[in-house]
Design an enzyme around this catalytic site. Structure first.
Site, PDB file in Angstrom:
ATOM      1  N   ASP A  65     -16.353  15.213  48.798  1.00 15.81           N
ATOM      2  CA  ASP A  65     -16.273  15.591  50.120  1.00 15.81           C
ATOM      3  C   ASP A  65     -15.213  15.224  50.642  1.00 15.81           C
ATOM      4  O   ASP A  65     -15.055  13.904  51.038  1.00 15.81           O
ATOM      5  CB  ASP A  65     -17.686  15.461  50.829  1.00 15.81           C
ATOM      6  CG  ASP A  65     -17.809  16.034  52.138  1.00 15.81           C
ATOM      7  OD1 ASP A  65     -16.544  16.491  52.706  1.00 15.81           O
ATOM      8  OD2 ASP A  65     -18.613  15.691  52.814  1.00 15.81           O
ATOM      9  N   SER A 146       0.073  26.183  55.487  1.00 16.82           N
ATOM     10  CA  SER A 146      -0.424  27.708  55.936  1.00 16.82           C
ATOM     11  C   SER A 146       0.849  28.385  56.215  1.00 16.82           C
ATOM     12  O   SER A 146       0.905  29.509  56.506  1.00 16.82           O
ATOM     13  CB  SER A 146      -1.296  27.617  57.202  1.00 16.82           C
ATOM     14  OG  SER A 146      -0.560  26.978  58.145  1.00 16.82           O
ATOM     15  N   TYR A 161     -14.247  33.977  58.678  1.00 16.84           N
ATOM     16  CA  TYR A 161     -14.980  35.176  59.445  1.00 16.84           C
ATOM     17  C   TYR A 161     -16.367  35.350  58.748  1.00 16.84           C
ATOM     18  O   TYR A 161     -16.841  36.310  58.636  1.00 16.84           O
ATOM     19  CB  TYR A 161     -13.960  36.327  59.415  1.00 16.84           C
ATOM     20  CG  TYR A 161     -12.706  36.113  60.026  1.00 16.84           C
ATOM     21  CD1 TYR A 161     -12.621  35.709  61.241  1.00 16.84           C
ATOM     22  CD2 TYR A 161     -11.529  36.449  59.146  1.00 16.84           C
ATOM     23  CE1 TYR A 161     -11.292  35.449  61.769  1.00 16.84           C
ATOM     24  CE2 TYR A 161     -10.436  36.275  59.612  1.00 16.84           C
ATOM     25  CZ  TYR A 161     -10.279  35.654  61.104  1.00 16.84           C
ATOM     26  OH  TYR A 161      -8.902  35.652  61.604  1.00 16.84           O
TER      27      TYR A 161
END
Length: 211
Positions: A65, A146, A161
């Site tokens: 994690d 990005s 989403y």
């Protein structure tokens, strides 16, 4: 890529999308790839696929994690114990939450910063220290962000989403998007450069993407 054969690479976020594609390509080129993610079962499946395909390297799954620094440090310690250290670090893991500045939840902001910024920084530090203590002078640290690449068809939109299936379904339909393998190919391109060449930045985006 011959000089990387048998050497160790760490790929974060290796369970799906770009990370999985990068991990597989590095295994194809004979590297020992430490693939980490929270969903380690997907990496285990990918590792089995690589082995069945007869690829010359090996994929070693690590459950980690990245929002937990202690888990990152434990992973690097295990890599050092089992494989001596990291020669290539691909900081690929990233996530987003639909939490806008004026109405979003701070827990979502924190999670994004923990994974996208802090984990990348910790992995970079630990990878560099691993290389330094072993006098590795040709190691690579590659950060995938990005802006470069542009829109890539992965599970990213589906996760972002998750409460809006229509928006998720339409995220990649308007233009011909990049594919994960396109980004993986750019990683192998960087690693294929001669030792005296340092590629500082690679920008790529779909031809039709305008913003």
């Amino acid at each position: 890529m011959d000089r990387w054969r048998g050497r160790v690479a760490l790929v974060t976020g290796a369970s799906v999308g770009i990370g999985a594609a990068v991990a597989k390509e590095l295994v194809r080129h004979g590297m020992k790839v430490m693939g980490c993610a929270r969903d380690v079962e997907k990496i285990q499946k990918l590792a089995a696929e690589c082995q069945s395909a007869g690829l010359s390297g090996v994929l070693v799954p690590f459950k980690c994690d990245l929002s937990n620094e202690e888990e990152i440090l434990s992973m690097f310690a295990a890599i050092k114990e089992q494989h001596k250290g990291v020669d290539v670090c691909i900081n690929n893991a990233g996530l987003a939450h639909a939490e806008p500045l004026l109405s979003g939840k701070s827990s979502g902001w924190k999670n994004m910063l923990d994974v996208n910024v802090l984990a990348l920084s910790v992995c970079t530090r630990e990878a560099y220290q691993s290389m330094k203590e072993r006098n590795v002078d040709d190691g690579h640290i590659i950060n995938i962000n990005s802006i470069s690449p542009g829109l890539v068809e992965t599970e990213f939109a589906q996760r972002l989403y998750c409460n809006n299936p229509d928006k998720s379904a339409g995220a990649y339909t308007k233009i011909k998007c990049l594919e994960a393998i396109d980004v993986a190919d750019s990683v192998t391109y960087v690693l294929s450069a001669p030792p005296h060449v340092q590629i500082g930045d690679v920008q790529m985006r779909p031809v039709e993407q305008v913003s």
